[in-house]
Design a protein around this motif. Sequence first.
Motif, PDB file in Angstrom:
ATOM      1  N   GLN A 145       0.829  -1.205   0.000  1.00 56.11           N
ATOM      2  CA  GLN A 145       0.000   0.000   0.000  1.00 56.11           C
ATOM      3  C   GLN A 145       0.866   1.259   0.000  1.00 56.11           C
ATOM      4  N   LYS A 184       0.795   3.963  -3.018  1.00 52.63           N
ATOM      5  CA  LYS A 184       0.444   5.369  -2.751  1.00 52.63           C
ATOM      6  C   LYS A 184       1.540   6.302  -3.279  1.00 52.63           C
ATOM      7  N   MET A 232      -6.436   6.481   3.299  1.00 51.58           N
ATOM      8  CA  MET A 232      -5.945   7.373   2.252  1.00 51.58           C
ATOM      9  C   MET A 232      -5.900   8.805   2.773  1.00 51.58           C
TER      10      MET A 232
END
Length: 587
Positions: free
Chosen positions: A448, A452, A540
Amino acid sequence: MNKNILYIAIAVTVGLAAGWLIFGSSGNDANTNKDGANTTNSHNHSDKSENQMWTCSMHPQIMQSEAGDCPICGMDLIPAESSADGLAMNEIKMTENAMALANIQTTIVGNGTMLEDDGQISLSGKIATNEENNAVQASYFDGRIERLHVNYEGQKVNRGQSLATIYAPNLVAAQQELLTTASLKESQPALYKAVRNKLKNWKLSDSQIDAIESSGNVRDNFPVYATVSGTVSEVMAHEGDYVKQGQPILKVSNLNSVWAEFDAYENQISNLNVGQKIKVVTNAYANKEFNAMVSFIDPILNNATRTVTVRATLKNTDDLFKPGMFITGKIDGELKKDIEIISVPATAVMWTGERSLVYIKTRPTEPIFEMREVTIGNRNGEIYTITDGLKNGDEIVTNGTFTVDAAAQLQGKKSMMNQGDSGDSMKPISKMELPASEREMKFSENFQNQFKMALKPYLQMKDALVMSDAKQVSTFARTTSKSLKSIEIDSLEPMVRSLIKKSIESLDIMMENGDLEKQREQFVTVNKNLIPIATKMKSMQPVLYVQKCPMANNNNGALWLSIEKEIRNPYFGDDMLTCGSVIEEVK
């Protein structure tokens, strides 16, 4: 004088009385109902204006009670049709005037109006040159073409005919060697034989070599002779050109036999076999059939046309067939004549490459239509056999089909370009794009974080597309691709690995291609593969917005990611900057 005044007075009195009787009484009647209550007969438009709705011609899902601008694309709203009340979801209603202007005609299929089918498969195609009989006439030595004797397509040539004359410096030197070794052929026969063989390798005949040796003269120019007979199909060199050994000068086709090449649709392939008899008809000889046999069926389907090539070889000794000539082939199919089938004119069917569509009239007394998907069987000339999707008694559009489809598109109904969303448009992207086995998967924290990091140059690339800056798009596409390539994907699910690889492929194309429109086309694919992964990210920061423009990607719609809720369209830039909407948030 007094009598005249009296008559005028009487006439005026009678006129006033008559006017009161006609207009006065009718006015009272209009203002008094049967119960004696006083009413007004003035026409009130308030109900109509209150019920009038306004919509966008490009986004028919927009419905507002007042005129204004479309909240998606900013275009002026237009009055929505109030006559569409009572229609099913994908039905459209056309006015009688529009029907007449577009010459829209309908036909009831089956029940006696059914067209006869003879059980044959009809294929359309062209005559092509037989590639097995093609030959390339090349130069046998380096040199300059001094004279090209055969210099236009369609010219007949015979084997042994002179095609060109070439100045060959290497041959000049070889002739000098021949004359020198000719005097030594008794003492050094091997050397003499080697020089002669060199000249033979350049396609000089024994008689030519003997003529040079006996005359003692060196020739500057040499002819190139045809090795086959046929018709010139391509001239590949010109006078004055310098050619290398083996370089083509002419392409010659022997038209004693030609290929008949046909296009067969997917649903016809099962009825076709190599060795099958086929009857060939051409417009040039409309009353004559030529018998042939299927010699080849292409094993690869053409993705653009969704067809395969079916080939038969035809004898052409009488020179009847010309390459490029349109032809029709008929093959006996599996349908039997005594089986009741439904046949429709080819003008009724719209073919998208994957779907075959017709418009059916849903109400016998009203011009209301709905699109229906059908399955096509055999084709016989301009007639299609329908194996599924229609039944006897259905009334379909047989002329003006594309006009009806255009009306359906403008009204946002299911059409040739719009397959309908079946409710999927209301689902989050995270539930739509991935298969069921992958929807609940979880990513490691390391993955992740890496993903990102790749989103940062992606967002810069998106902004560059908004600004229509192709150079910057290439720069950020390179950075995004590099970031994705650095991610360890070996431990990921196969679907996720595939999504990332496809994204990288499209990013690399964007990186290399400086055409803005081509970059935007690839951006569609990038988002199609990255967004399903992005929607599975946790925590997020900042929030990601999944946004969609329904007009991008040839009106099929396209997505993108943004950290701004405000719409700034990367597919159209300043042309339609605010066209789109937020369909999901990734928090």
